[in-house]
Write an enzyme that holds these catalytic residues in place. Structure first.
Site, PDB file in Angstrom:
ATOM      1  CG  HIS A   1      -0.157   0.239   2.655  1.00  0.00           C
ATOM      2  ND1 HIS A   1       0.840  -0.856   2.962  1.00  0.00           N
ATOM      3  CD2 HIS A   1       0.206   1.180   3.358  1.00  0.00           C
ATOM      4  CE1 HIS A   1       1.184  -0.407   4.265  1.00  0.00           C
ATOM      5  NE2 HIS A   1       0.785   0.858   4.428  1.00  0.00           N
TER       6      HIS A   1
ATOM      7  NE  ARG B   1       8.964  -4.836  11.096  1.00  0.00           N
ATOM      8  CZ  ARG B   1       8.424  -3.667  10.666  1.00  0.00           C
ATOM      9  NH1 ARG B   1       6.812  -3.443  10.988  1.00  0.00           N
ATOM     10  NH2 ARG B   1       9.039  -2.585  10.430  1.00  0.00           N
TER      11      ARG B   1
END
Length: 337
Positions: A204, A271
């Site tokens: 994106h 993460r």
């Protein structure tokens, strides 16, 4: 200063779409020292060539970064039933796996908080109710730091492009009506699926002026080059990465490009990333700046408000080209802008 990035080997499956035209040469990512007298020139070049750069000597205290990370870890470690009280995201609040309203999913859970406290969204308030007071305190300080950093970057952009006054861009972020927000993404570690890449957050571009990103020391972030090659961005928990957004692309009439990026899951470590999206007020009219493109017939984009852009974006999927709704002509060449 530059950092070497290595192109990702080409893999095509149902979840990850990579352009097969992959160049084997390494990529240089700009590193900008914000205290350097040439920083504005370096930023302008990086925004034009890559739409992405790393920031060092940014002035944000390491203690604040550690505190925010610790508070985020505490929230994501809460029982699922507690986290669910802050969701589903609307878009603010807590979300898990589902990204947006149009079917995009990823191996992710996240918090999205509005940076403008007047008014605070009900879902932002719900997140704060599930956390200790220290969470709100450190988040508020961090948001102010990110507002300052994004404003400083935008003022350097204005100086490099000779936009006057130099606060023309940064004031869109500094005013109390600014539609900025802070996102905390958590990508849990998972059992590896042999022979298959998993998407944590699909490809994106970011809609706002700029985004300021920081993560822990776990890899996964990738950016897409102009030729369609995906390259890994080495993690660096002490630095920030600045990403050009769609709004800045429009205001520079395509001279600066919003860079497509994504996150692939790491199977060994979780993460954690924090992204501050520096956005204009909802009523702000977005168009190519007249000081850069005096003649409207040379504009590549129609004028629109930030609210109109958001409304259009919420009707699309994550990887769609959202600026297409407002594009006047195809940017075959931007050498004259």
């Amino acid at each position: 200063m530059v950092v070497l990035l290595h192109p990702e080997p080409v893999t095509v499956n149902s979840q990850v779409h990579v352009n097969p035209k992959c160049k084997p040469s390494p990529v240089l990512i700009p590193v900008v020292n914000l205290t350097d007298q040439n920083a504005k020139t370096q930023i302008g070049k990086a925004c034009e060539e890559l739409g992405f750069f790393r920031v060092v000597n940014h002035g944000v205290q390491p203690k604040l970064l550690t505190q925010l990370e610790e508070e985020a870890i505490k929230f994501f470690a809460l029982p699922q039933s507690h986290k669910d009280k802050s969701g589903p995201a609307d878009p603010f609040g807590y979300g898990s796996k589902r990204i947006g309203p149009n079917g995009d999913v990823g191996w992710i859970e996240y918090i999205l908080l509005n940076a403008n406290s007047d008014p605070t969204s009900t879902k932002t308030a719900a997140v704060l109710q599930q956390t200790h007071a220290s969470f709100r305190e450190v988040v508020e300080v961090y948001m102010e730091e990110m507002k300052d950093m994004s404003s400083k970057v935008l003022e350097m952009v204005a100086e490099e492009l000779k936009i006057e006054p130099k606060e023309k861009l940064s004031k869109l972020v500094r005013v109390k009506e600014s539609d900025s927000c802070l996102r905390m993404n958590h990508y849990p570690k998972k059992v590896e699926t042999p022979g298959r890449e998993e998407v944590g957050f699909g490809e994106h571009t970011d809609p706002q002026l700029v985004s300021v990103l920081r993560s822990n020391d776990t890899e996964g972030l990738q950016i897409c080059l102009k030729d369609g090659t995906w390259v890994d961005v080495p993690p660096d928990h002490s630095s920030f990465f600045v990403i050009v957004g769609d709004t800045l692309q429009v205001m520079t009439n395509g001279r600066f490009k919003s860079v497509k990026h994504r996150v692939l899951t790491n199977t060994k470590r979780s993460r954690l990333s924090m992204i501050y999206f520096a956005g204009p007020p909802l009523t702000e009219k977005i168009a190519p700046l007249s000081c850069l493109v005096p003649k409207q017939e040379d504009w590549l984009y129609k004028e629109f408000t930030w609210s109109q852009y958001k409304s259009a974006a919420y009707k699309t999927k994550l990887g769609d080209y959202r600026l297409g709704f407002f594009q006047k002509q195809l940017p075959f060449s931007v050498s004259n802008v």
